[in-house]
Design a protein around this motif. Structure first.
Motif, mmCIF file in Angstrom:
data_model
loop_
_atom_site.group_PDB
_atom_site.id
_atom_site.type_symbol
_atom_site.label_atom_id
_atom_site.label_comp_id
_atom_site.label_asym_id
_atom_site.label_seq_id
_atom_site.Cartn_x
_atom_site.Cartn_y
_atom_site.Cartn_z
ATOM 1 N N HIS A 77 0.832 -1.199 0.000
ATOM 2 C CA HIS A 77 0.000 0.000 0.000
ATOM 3 C C HIS A 77 0.874 1.258 0.000
ATOM 4 O O HIS A 77 1.841 1.348 0.768
ATOM 5 C CB HIS A 77 -0.895 0.015 1.248
ATOM 6 N N ASP A 121 -3.213 -7.375 1.152
ATOM 7 C CA ASP A 121 -4.060 -7.062 2.300
ATOM 8 C C ASP A 121 -3.221 -6.626 3.510
ATOM 9 O O ASP A 121 -2.430 -7.418 4.028
ATOM 10 C CB ASP A 121 -4.859 -8.334 2.643
ATOM 11 N N ASP A 129 -3.970 -6.405 6.426
ATOM 12 C CA ASP A 129 -4.197 -7.289 7.565
ATOM 13 C C ASP A 129 -3.069 -8.332 7.646
ATOM 14 O O ASP A 129 -2.765 -8.846 8.720
ATOM 15 C CB ASP A 129 -5.543 -8.012 7.372
ATOM 16 N N PHE A 137 -6.756 -0.070 3.838
ATOM 17 C CA PHE A 137 -7.974 -0.870 3.738
ATOM 18 C C PHE A 137 -8.978 -0.199 2.788
ATOM 19 O O PHE A 137 -8.879 0.993 2.501
ATOM 20 C CB PHE A 137 -8.550 -1.099 5.142
ATOM 21 N N GLU A 138 -9.935 -1.017 2.322
ATOM 22 C CA GLU A 138 -10.815 -0.529 1.246
ATOM 23 C C GLU A 138 -11.821 0.507 1.720
ATOM 24 O O GLU A 138 -12.381 1.234 0.898
ATOM 25 C CB GLU A 138 -11.495 -1.706 0.546
ATOM 26 N N VAL A 193 -7.510 -4.251 -2.544
ATOM 27 C CA VAL A 193 -6.758 -5.143 -1.660
ATOM 28 C C VAL A 193 -6.894 -6.587 -2.138
ATOM 29 O O VAL A 193 -8.007 -7.032 -2.436
ATOM 30 C CB VAL A 193 -7.315 -4.986 -0.224
#
Ligand code: OKP
Ligand code: MG
Ligand code: ZN
Length: 343
Positions: A198, A220, A222, A231-232, A248
Motif C-alpha cells: 500500500h 491485504d 491485515d 484498507f478498502e 486489496v
C-alpha cells in the motif's frame, strides 16, 4: 522512452534491515537500481539522463520543513550521541502517549518514523535527495512534452508521509512529482500505485484533497506491511472524499485477478479526467519476489504497461519496490516496453 538515473543512489548502502529478529542485509540494496539501468541500456529503451538539481522547495511542498531538516542532520546527531551502529528507530508514541518532538536522537528517530526496518547512515540524505531530483527531472521532461519518462528512483518513496520515513522510503517521489504537476498548472493529477505494498504515504499526503486522485493496488494490510493503513474503507476525507481508492488482494493473486482491479482503477482515472499521471511502479508483485505474495509473471508487466498507455496521459513512472534482483530489470523495463507497444 527516456530514463532519469542518478549514480548518487549508491550513497544509500546500509548494512542492516531489522527482519525476523535479525539484522539482515537490506532487501532495498544498490544492485536493484544498477540491474534496472543495465536492462534499460541493454534493451536500448532510450536516452539515460542524470537529474537536475531542484533544491528543497519542491520537496517541501509535500514534506514538512522540520522533517526535511531532521533527515539532513539525523546521521550527524546519531554519531554525535556516540552510537556505535546504524541509526534505527526503536521507540514510538503509542496510544495515550504524547506526539511531542524530543531532543534526544532516539526520540527524534521515533517521532519521524513509523517502522524500524529502515536504517539510516551517512549517505542516506544524499541518495534520498538525488531520488527526488530524478523524479522531478522526469516530471520536467514530461511537462516539456515527453509523453512518458521513467524516473529510476532509489530509494523508493511511496511509504513516506509528510513527516514520516519507513518501508525503505524517505521522500515520497510520486507525491512530489504529482505536486510539481499541480504547481505548474495541471488541474487534476492521478497517482496509480501498482507496487505490491500500500502507498500509505501517498494516500495520507493527499487524503483531504480532490485535485490529486490516489489509487493503490496491494496485498491485504491485515497480512502485510504497512499493516495500519490501506484498507478498502479508506476513501478520502473532507474535500478528498471519493478521491482515494484502495484495492486489496489476498496471497497468491495472479494477474487475471489483479488486472480486474487495474481495470477498476483505470476506469476511475478516466472518470477523474486527469491532465497527468504518476505511476508508482513496484515490481514486487512478481511471483518470485522474496517479501511479497502476488503471482505476476514477467510477461504480465508488458500487458500492464500497455494498459497504462491506453489511458493516453502524460506519464511519469517513479520506481518503487521489487526485490528479486535477478528479475527486477526485465520486469521494470517490460512495463516501459509494454507502454511503447511491445507484446
Ligand atoms: C517497500 B516498498 C519483510 C518485511 C518488509 C518492509 C517492506 C517495505 C516495502 N519481512 N517490511 O513498498 O516495496
Ligand atoms: Mg500499491
Ligand atoms: Zn513494495
Amino acid at each position: 522512452m527516456k530514463t532519469v538515473f542518478s549514480p548518487l543512489h549508491a550513497r544509500r548502502t546500509v548494512k542492516t534491515e531489522l527482519d525476523g529478529g535479525l539484522l539482515i542485509e537490506p532487501h532495498e540494496k544498490p544492485s536493484r537500481a544498477e540491474t534496472i539501468l543495465a536492462r534499460v541500456r541493454n534493451q536500448a529503451l532510450g536516452e539515460v539522463l542524470e537529474p537536475e538539481e531542484f533544491g528543497l522547495e519542491p520537496i517541501k511542498r509535500v514534506h514538512t520543513a522540520d522533517y526535511v531538516s531532521f533527515l539532513e542532520t539525523c546521521w550527524d546527531e546519531w554519531v554525535a550521541a556516540g552510537k556505535p551502529g546504524e541509526a534505527i528507530p526503536a521507540v514510538w508514541a503509542g496510544r495515550g502517549m504524547r506526539h511531542r518532538l524530543p531532543k534526544d536522537i532516539d526520540g527524534r528517530l521515533g517521532y519521524y518514523s513509523f517502522a524500524a526496518e529502515t536504517s539510516i547512515t551517512e549517505g542516506t540524505w544524499d541518495a534520498a535527495r538525488a531520488s527526488a531530483n530524478v523524479a522531478l527531472t522526469a516530471q520536467k521532461l514530461v511537462a516539456g512534452g515527453e509523453r512518458a519518462v521513467f524516473a529510476l528512483c532509489r530509494p523508493p518513496g511511496h511509504h513516506a508521509h509528510a513527516d514520516l520515513f519507513g518501508g525503505y522510503c524517505f521522500f515520497n517521489n510520486a507525491a512530489i512529482t504529482a505536486q510539481a504537476f499541480r504547481d505548474q498548472g495541471y488541474q487534476r493529477v492521478a497517482i496509480l500505485d501498482v507496487d505490491f505494498h500500500h502507498g500509505n504515504g501517498t494516500q495520507a499526503i493527499f487524503y483531504n484533497r480532490s485535485d490529486v486522485l490516489t489509487i493503490s493496488l496491494h496485498g491485504d494490510p491485515d497480512l502485510v506491511f504497512p499493516h495500519f493503513l490501506g484498507f478498502e474503507d479508506e476513501i478520502g476525507e473532507g474535500d478528498g472524499e471519493g478521491y482515494n481508492l484502495n484495492l486489496v488482494y489476498p496471497p497468491n493473486t495472479p494477474y487475471s485477478t489483479w488486472s480486474q482491479g487495474l481495470e477498476t482503477a483505470c476506469r476511475q482515472i478516466e472518470a477523474f479526467r486527469p491532465t497527468a499521471l504518476v505511476v508508482a511502479l513496484g515490481v514486487d508483485t512478481f511471483e518470485e519476489d522474496p517479501i511479497s505474495f502476488f503471482k505476476l509473471t514477467s510477461g504480465d508487466y508488458l500487458t500492464l504497461g500497455k494498459r497504462i498507455e491506453q489511458l493516453g496521459l502524460p506519464t511519469v513512472f517513479t520506481m518503487e519496490g521489487g526485490y528479486d534482483v535477478e528479475a527486477i530489470g526485465v520486469n521494470a523495463v517490460n512495463v516501459m516496453q509494454g507502454f511503447e507497444g511491445k507484446e
